[in-house]
Design an enzyme around this catalytic site. Structure first.
Site, mmCIF file in Angstrom:
data_model
loop_
_atom_site.group_PDB
_atom_site.id
_atom_site.type_symbol
_atom_site.label_atom_id
_atom_site.label_comp_id
_atom_site.label_asym_id
_atom_site.label_seq_id
_atom_site.Cartn_x
_atom_site.Cartn_y
_atom_site.Cartn_z
ATOM 1 N N ASP A 45 38.801 39.621 48.269
ATOM 2 C CA ASP A 45 39.340 40.871 47.740
ATOM 3 C C ASP A 45 40.350 41.501 48.713
ATOM 4 O O ASP A 45 40.111 41.518 49.928
ATOM 5 C CB ASP A 45 38.162 41.839 47.540
ATOM 6 C CG ASP A 45 38.582 43.168 46.973
ATOM 7 O OD1 ASP A 45 39.021 43.190 45.821
ATOM 8 O OD2 ASP A 45 38.476 44.193 47.690
ATOM 9 N N GLU B 127 43.234 37.484 46.801
ATOM 10 C CA GLU B 127 43.984 38.507 46.060
ATOM 11 C C GLU B 127 45.127 38.930 46.976
ATOM 12 O O GLU B 127 44.894 39.556 48.006
ATOM 13 C CB GLU B 127 43.090 39.699 45.738
ATOM 14 C CG GLU B 127 43.762 40.658 44.790
ATOM 15 C CD GLU B 127 43.070 42.007 44.699
ATOM 16 O OE1 GLU B 127 43.223 42.673 43.676
ATOM 17 O OE2 GLU B 127 42.384 42.406 45.661
ATOM 18 N N HIS C 289 39.661 42.672 35.871
ATOM 19 C CA HIS C 289 38.953 43.953 35.775
ATOM 20 C C HIS C 289 39.808 45.138 36.247
ATOM 21 O O HIS C 289 39.354 46.269 36.151
ATOM 22 C CB HIS C 289 37.665 43.875 36.595
ATOM 23 C CG HIS C 289 37.943 43.716 38.056
ATOM 24 N ND1 HIS C 289 38.370 42.514 38.600
ATOM 25 C CD2 HIS C 289 37.908 44.594 39.078
ATOM 26 C CE1 HIS C 289 38.578 42.673 39.899
ATOM 27 N NE2 HIS C 289 38.304 43.919 40.210
ATOM 28 N N ASP C 290 41.001 44.870 36.767
ATOM 29 C CA ASP C 290 41.889 45.953 37.218
ATOM 30 C C ASP C 290 43.079 46.151 36.286
ATOM 31 O O ASP C 290 43.930 47.000 36.543
ATOM 32 C CB ASP C 290 42.467 45.629 38.613
ATOM 33 C CG ASP C 290 41.414 45.602 39.704
ATOM 34 O OD1 ASP C 290 40.413 46.328 39.594
ATOM 35 O OD2 ASP C 290 41.602 44.836 40.676
ATOM 36 N N ASP D 61 32.605 37.289 45.018
ATOM 37 C CA ASP D 61 33.707 38.161 45.412
ATOM 38 C C ASP D 61 33.403 38.640 46.832
ATOM 39 O O ASP D 61 32.377 39.269 47.076
ATOM 40 C CB ASP D 61 33.743 39.361 44.446
ATOM 41 C CG ASP D 61 35.131 39.896 44.235
ATOM 42 O OD1 ASP D 61 35.883 39.957 45.219
ATOM 43 O OD2 ASP D 61 35.455 40.273 43.091
HETATM 44 C C1 BGC Z 1 39.675 45.000 43.397
HETATM 45 C C2 BGC Z 1 39.530 46.388 42.861
HETATM 46 C C3 BGC Z 1 38.975 47.260 43.959
HETATM 47 C C4 BGC Z 1 39.822 47.171 45.240
HETATM 48 C C5 BGC Z 1 39.100 47.713 46.415
HETATM 49 C C6 BGC Z 1 40.715 45.187 44.459
HETATM 50 O O1 BGC Z 1 41.876 44.800 44.466
HETATM 51 O O2 BGC Z 1 40.046 44.037 42.470
HETATM 52 O O3 BGC Z 1 38.733 46.446 41.717
HETATM 53 O O4 BGC Z 1 38.954 48.594 43.543
HETATM 54 O O5 BGC Z 1 40.150 45.839 45.551
HETATM 55 O O6 BGC Z 1 38.093 46.850 46.815
#
Ligand code: BGC
Length: 559
Positions: free
Chosen positions: A205, A262, A335-336, A103
């Site tokens: 991310d 993402e 995980h979110d 990640d």
């Molecule tokens: C991750 C989250 C994180 C955020 C800040 C994201 O989208 O998946 O878990 O809190 O980025 O890094």
């Protein structure tokens, strides 16, 4: 780009598993999962076809956002183990044909990262321009009216520099200044360090936020937040793709890896610039299906009722958008997000048939399945009695925001509970022993009390378990290549009961039917005329009808 079906890449054919290391397996009794715990379960993961493991961040971190606040990209968080443990995990995984995916949190670092400490120390140090610093307005207030994704202003005051720094997420997560070529170079070096360790890919991310508009001007205030949303003001700012092309050429091209972004804020008409041959990523996570019950990304406690046709439309649109361009990463959880059974089949979340129904969807849409830990067991959301039981920084902030908006404590807790990120973060349920076999110590986050009935050991020996269903789905994908390379087609688009679609290649056609209700439903049996059930859940498979939550994959040869 037309996908080359005959020559798909390894990551288009495999199943990716997302591991949340804190909650996967603790081997040293400190109550927090670690890398050795992941190595220990590689054969388990292999048993349902996992070919890559996406590890959420395992770098040194103060863990205020569970690793998404990195203090050193070159070190392993000591609670997870050592660099040797990481090398061992990569090597042991490789022996089993599994690659490790890192990640990459490149929008921001922790405020405890040495880069930031130096940057914050004065206005003229070597890294003075590595983060986004601005003077206060004349009255001393923040440079603009933007509000962050975790709530509150995106600006925090720094006494030493007598300036504000910008943070899209928490105040402990200062945003890096991608305009500075030294910053970009430092990040590409990080990626290359991990490539040299032998990793098989990257998940980027929060990547749509890395570029900010030139003028950090005020925006329209979202009445619920009391700020202009930083998401609306910065996501997918023009010019971002130049940065990402550079990233691709410096850290992806020439390596047999995949990069998945993402990508909150990228619309399907821009997809060809983001993925595929001319794009910057191999796959993009987009969120329309998991946001089906929200009016907007910030209105988390204002949900609306949704229908199956809404969910299907979100998936069908993504399937169409990636038909010729790029490749779709199929996910129902991460995980979110809440657990998928609660999210999509709330009336029967504890029913194993519901988990199996979603398993069929997650593995037979066109794309690479990303299975989140515990999804293969049908793990569910957790009920908590008080906000004290939560760890997630976002949930805690949301609770406060809800109270400030006039919600009662009970209402605020109810808001948080349903969609809290902690739902997905409870420890893996390995067996019925103390702490679900996750740890000999006190788990950092309480285990879900249903672990005695939902756990891997119990399911291992039960032919009809969710875990064994995932194994069957994996074998199905191996046996029928059309489930990997076949085209996607919609079926029964208007049905509010059945989620159905076809997959088709030159030789065969698959018809996938999933009953999204807890009752028997019927459909036009002509659709499956001539076809054989290759796999079905439930008691028996009868053409023209489906048992509650039954999932069936019919296959027929083409004449
Ligand atoms: C991750 C989250 C994180 C955020 C800040 C994201 O989208 O998946 O878990 O809190 O980025 O890094």
């Amino acid at each position: 780009m037309r996908i080359n079906k005959k020559n798909l890449k390894w990551w288009q054919k495999t199943i990716v598993y997302e591991a949340y290391p804190s909650s996967f397996q603790d081997t040293d009794g400190d109550g927090i999962g670690n890398l050795k715990g992941i190595t220990m379960h590689l054969d388990y993961l292999k048993s349902f076809g996992v070919g890559a493991i996406w590890l959420t961040p395992v770098y040194a971190s103060p863990m205020k956002d569970n690793g998404y606040d990195i203090s050193d990209y070159y070190a392993i968080n000591p609670t997870y183990g050592s660099m040797e443990d990481m090398e061992e995990l990569i090597a042991e995984a490789k022996k089993r044909g599994i690659r490790i995916v890192m990640d990459m949190v490149f929008n921001h670092t922790s405020d405890k990262n040495a880069w930031f400490t130096e940057s914050a120390s004065s206005r003229d140090n070597a890294k003075a321009d590595w983060y986004i610093w601005r003077d206060a307005k004349e009255d001393g207030s923040a440079p603009n009216n933007w509000g962050g994704i975790f709530g509150g202003s995106v600006w925090t005051w720094c006494e030493t520099r007598q300036q504000y720094y910008l943070h899209t997420f928490g105040d402990f997560q200062p945003d890096l200044n991608w305009e500075n070529p030294e910053v970009r170079r430092a990040l590409y070096d990080v990626a290359n360090f991990w490539l040299d360790k032998g990793v098989g890919g990257f998940r980027l991310d929060a990547v749509t936020y890395i570029k900010k508009p030139k003028e950090l001007a005020d925006g329209p205030v979202n009445p619920f937040m009391g700020y202009a949303s930083v998401h609306d003001m910065t996501a997918n700012t023009e010019g971002i793709l130049d940065f990402l092309h550079e990233f691709r050429s410096m850290a992806v091209e020439g390596h047999d890896i995949f990069a998945v972004g993402e990508a909150n804020g990228v619309s399907s008409d821009e997809l060809d610039k983001w993925v595929g041959e001319k794009g910057v990523f191999d796959m993009l996570f987009e969120f329309s299906h998991v946001n089906v019950q929200f009016d907007g990304p910030q209105n988390w406690c204002q949900t609306r009722p949704w229908k199956l046709t809404d969910l299907k439309k979100a998936f069908f649109d993504s399937q169409k958008a990636t038909e010729n361009t790029g490749w779709y990463p199929i996910f129902l959880e991460n995980h979110d997000q809440p657990r998928s059974v609660n999210h999509f089949l709330p009336a029967d979340a504890e029913n194993q048939a519901a988990a199996k129904a979603l398993g069929m969807l997650a593995t037979t849409l066109r794309g690479t399945p990303f299975i989140y830990q515990g999804e293969e067991l049908g793990m569910t959301n957790v009920q908590r009695q008080s906000i004290e039981d939560y760890d997630d920084v976002l949930s805690i902030n949301q609770y406060e925001i809800a109270l400030n908006k006039g919600f009662t404590k009970e209402e605020a807790l109810a808001c948080v509970m349903e969609y809290s990120r902690d739902n997905a973060r409870t420890p893996m349920q390995w067996d019925a022993s103390e702490n679900a076999g996750f740890s000999a110590g006190r788990p950092w986050l309480g285990v879900n009390p249903n672990f005695k009935t939902v756990n891997a050991a119990l399911q291992e020996n039960d032919e009809s378990s969710v875990l064994n269903w995932y194994r069957s789905l994996y074998r199905l994908r191996e046996e029928y290549s059309l489930l990997i390379d076949g085209d996607f087609g919609e079926l029964f688009s208007d049905s509010e009961e059945i989620f159905a679609y076809t997959r088709e290649n030159d030789n065969q056609k698959a018809i996938i039917l999933i009953n999204f209700t807890g009752k028997n439903v019927s459909y036009d049996a002509q659709q499956v005329f001539d076809a054989q059930p290759a796999l079905f859940s439930g008691k028996s498979c009868v053409a023209g009808s489906l048992e509650p939550y039954q999932a069936v994959c019919y296959i027929k040869d083409k004449g």
